[in-house]
Design a protein around this motif. Sequence first.
Motif, PDB file in Angstrom:
ATOM      1  N   PHE A   1      -9.622  57.510 -18.935  1.00 33.56           N
ATOM      2  CA  PHE A   1      -9.581  58.560 -19.955  1.00 33.56           C
ATOM      3  C   PHE A   1      -9.017  59.859 -19.392  1.00 33.56           C
ATOM      4  N   ILE A   2      -9.362  60.163 -18.146  1.00 31.38           N
ATOM      5  CA  ILE A   2      -8.826  61.379 -17.518  1.00 31.38           C
ATOM      6  C   ILE A   2      -7.314  61.276 -17.377  1.00 31.38           C
ATOM      7  N   PHE A   3      -6.824  60.096 -16.995  1.00 32.28           N
ATOM      8  CA  PHE A   3      -5.375  59.897 -16.888  1.00 32.28           C
ATOM      9  C   PHE A   3      -4.719  60.039 -18.261  1.00 32.28           C
ATOM     10  N   GLU A   4      -5.351  59.492 -19.301  1.00 28.02           N
ATOM     11  CA  GLU A   4      -4.816  59.619 -20.657  1.00 28.02           C
ATOM     12  C   GLU A   4      -4.796  61.071 -21.092  1.00 28.02           C
ATOM     13  N   TRP A   5      -5.841  61.801 -20.717  1.00 27.60           N
ATOM     14  CA  TRP A   5      -5.895  63.231 -21.048  1.00 27.60           C
ATOM     15  C   TRP A   5      -4.743  63.980 -20.373  1.00 27.60           C
ATOM     16  N   ILE A   6      -4.500  63.671 -19.101  1.00 26.99           N
ATOM     17  CA  ILE A   6      -3.393  64.303 -18.380  1.00 26.99           C
ATOM     18  C   ILE A   6      -2.062  63.962 -19.047  1.00 26.99           C
ATOM     19  N   SER A   7      -1.906  62.700 -19.444  1.00 24.49           N
ATOM     20  CA  SER A   7      -0.653  62.238 -20.044  1.00 24.49           C
ATOM     21  C   SER A   7      -0.424  62.834 -21.432  1.00 24.49           C
TER      22      SER A   7
ATOM     23  N   ASP B   1      -2.859  67.611 -26.522  1.00 28.20           N
ATOM     24  CA  ASP B   1      -3.281  67.012 -27.793  1.00 28.20           C
ATOM     25  C   ASP B   1      -4.609  66.275 -27.717  1.00 28.20           C
ATOM     26  N   MET B   2      -4.952  65.761 -26.552  1.00 25.37           N
ATOM     27  CA  MET B   2      -6.183  64.981 -26.417  1.00 25.37           C
ATOM     28  C   MET B   2      -7.318  65.866 -25.911  1.00 25.37           C
ATOM     29  N   LYS B   3      -8.482  65.747 -26.529  1.00 19.44           N
ATOM     30  CA  LYS B   3      -9.681  66.472 -26.111  1.00 19.44           C
ATOM     31  C   LYS B   3     -10.527  65.527 -25.259  1.00 19.44           C
ATOM     32  N   LEU B   4     -10.645  65.822 -23.977  1.00 16.45           N
ATOM     33  CA  LEU B   4     -11.261  64.882 -23.038  1.00 16.45           C
ATOM     34  C   LEU B   4     -12.717  64.589 -23.388  1.00 16.45           C
ATOM     35  N   ASN B   5     -13.537  65.607 -23.559  1.00 16.35           N
ATOM     36  CA  ASN B   5     -14.958  65.353 -23.807  1.00 16.35           C
ATOM     37  C   ASN B   5     -15.169  64.614 -25.126  1.00 16.35           C
ATOM     38  N   GLN B   6     -14.448  65.000 -26.150  1.00 18.02           N
ATOM     39  CA  GLN B   6     -14.581  64.332 -27.444  1.00 18.02           C
ATOM     40  C   GLN B   6     -14.248  62.846 -27.335  1.00 18.02           C
ATOM     41  N   SER B   7     -13.170  62.551 -26.631  1.00 17.73           N
ATOM     42  CA  SER B   7     -12.749  61.154 -26.472  1.00 17.73           C
ATOM     43  C   SER B   7     -13.772  60.353 -25.667  1.00 17.73           C
ATOM     44  N   LEU B   8     -14.287  60.945 -24.590  1.00 21.11           N
ATOM     45  CA  LEU B   8     -15.291  60.258 -23.766  1.00 21.11           C
ATOM     46  C   LEU B   8     -16.573  60.016 -24.556  1.00 21.11           C
ATOM     47  N   GLN B   9     -17.010  61.022 -25.297  1.00 22.66           N
ATOM     48  CA  GLN B   9     -18.245  60.888 -26.062  1.00 22.66           C
ATOM     49  C   GLN B   9     -18.115  59.789 -27.112  1.00 22.66           C
ATOM     50  N   GLU B  10     -17.010  59.774 -27.831  1.00 26.50           N
ATOM     51  CA  GLU B  10     -16.810  58.775 -28.884  1.00 26.50           C
ATOM     52  C   GLU B  10     -16.782  57.364 -28.303  1.00 26.50           C
ATOM     53  N   HIS B  11     -16.066  57.196 -27.190  1.00 24.71           N
ATOM     54  CA  HIS B  11     -15.955  55.866 -26.593  1.00 24.71           C
ATOM     55  C   HIS B  11     -17.286  55.383 -26.029  1.00 24.71           C
ATOM     56  N   PHE B  12     -17.956  56.240 -25.256  1.00 21.69           N
ATOM     57  CA  PHE B  12     -19.151  55.784 -24.554  1.00 21.69           C
ATOM     58  C   PHE B  12     -20.371  55.652 -25.463  1.00 21.69           C
ATOM     59  N   LYS B  13     -20.361  56.278 -26.623  1.00 24.01           N
ATOM     60  CA  LYS B  13     -21.435  56.014 -27.584  1.00 24.01           C
ATOM     61  C   LYS B  13     -21.364  54.556 -28.036  1.00 24.01           C
ATOM     62  N   ILE B  14     -20.150  54.056 -28.224  1.00 19.83           N
ATOM     63  CA  ILE B  14     -19.964  52.644 -28.581  1.00 19.83           C
ATOM     64  C   ILE B  14     -20.275  51.750 -27.382  1.00 19.83           C
ATOM     65  N   TYR B  15     -19.768  52.131 -26.222  1.00 19.01           N
ATOM     66  CA  TYR B  15     -19.961  51.386 -24.968  1.00 19.01           C
ATOM     67  C   TYR B  15     -21.444  51.208 -24.670  1.00 19.01           C
ATOM     68  N   LEU B  16     -22.195  52.312 -24.730  1.00 10.86           N
ATOM     69  CA  LEU B  16     -23.619  52.268 -24.392  1.00 10.86           C
ATOM     70  C   LEU B  16     -24.438  51.580 -25.477  1.00 10.86           C
ATOM     71  N   ALA B  17     -24.008  51.706 -26.728  1.00  9.50           N
ATOM     72  CA  ALA B  17     -24.705  51.014 -27.817  1.00  9.50           C
ATOM     73  C   ALA B  17     -24.637  49.506 -27.604  1.00  9.50           C
ATOM     74  N   GLY B  18     -23.549  49.033 -27.040  1.00  9.47           N
ATOM     75  CA  GLY B  18     -23.405  47.607 -26.746  1.00  9.47           C
ATOM     76  C   GLY B  18     -24.412  47.141 -25.715  1.00  9.47           C
ATOM     77  N   LEU B  19     -24.704  47.986 -24.739  1.00 11.98           N
ATOM     78  CA  LEU B  19     -25.695  47.632 -23.721  1.00 11.98           C
ATOM     79  C   LEU B  19     -27.098  47.594 -24.307  1.00 11.98           C
ATOM     80  N   ILE B  20     -27.344  48.477 -25.264  1.00 10.06           N
ATOM     81  CA  ILE B  20     -28.686  48.576 -25.837  1.00 10.06           C
ATOM     82  C   ILE B  20     -28.958  47.450 -26.834  1.00 10.06           C
ATOM     83  N   SER B  21     -28.026  47.274 -27.800  1.00  7.50           N
ATOM     84  CA  SER B  21     -28.320  46.381 -28.914  1.00  7.50           C
ATOM     85  C   SER B  21     -27.900  44.934 -28.695  1.00  7.50           C
ATOM     86  N   GLN B  22     -26.807  44.753 -27.939  1.00 11.38           N
ATOM     87  CA  GLN B  22     -26.272  43.408 -27.805  1.00 11.38           C
ATOM     88  C   GLN B  22     -26.328  42.880 -26.384  1.00 11.38           C
TER      89      GLN B  22
END
Length: 213
Positions: free
Chosen positions: A176-182, A186-207
Amino acid sequence: MQNKKTASNKKRSAETKGKILKSAEVLFKEHGFDNTSVDSIVKKVGISKGAFYVHFNSKDEIIAHSINAAISKIDIDLDSIINTAEDDTPVTATLLKILERVSFNKVEELGYPLNKNAAIIQINKTINHDLLMNYNKALYSAAFRLITLGIERGEFKTTYSADAIAGDFVTTVRGFIFEWISNYPDMKLNQSLQEHFKIYLAGLISQGCENRN
């Protein structure tokens, strides 16, 4: 007497090195890395070019040392976030707070130009970039501690080890940091990380994580 002279010389050397780092960082932000020469750095510091090369072999080394200096601070900050989390605070919430702190460090404290040139250094391997990799070690350590805690509490249901998940966590953040640099600005680093990892971590919890072939 000799010991006092040696200590005095070491102090002056450290002060000069610090002035070079601070002056270079200011010039990098004002004019960009490529447009900042060693001549302009030594002029701002008020030293000879020879004195510069006593402390650094190149501008690239300044980038590495600047990031390494920031690592000590963020390492302490990440530890503080973990240690001050309440016992009933979900591990997922603490991990998201860790990501927020990393984003702030990358975007606000280090800044885009420094991160961009650090990425170029790592890609081109223009110097020994172990200093740059220490950042990943600090993030891995924090992620490993929290994921281990999440597994012990039963918050995370997974067949993978904490080590494997923490390694994947760090690799994903680096991506994500590399994508932010690239894609800057236009890309907001914290927003992108938060959105992705909420899904990522939800997978660990529920499934949980299932082994993949």
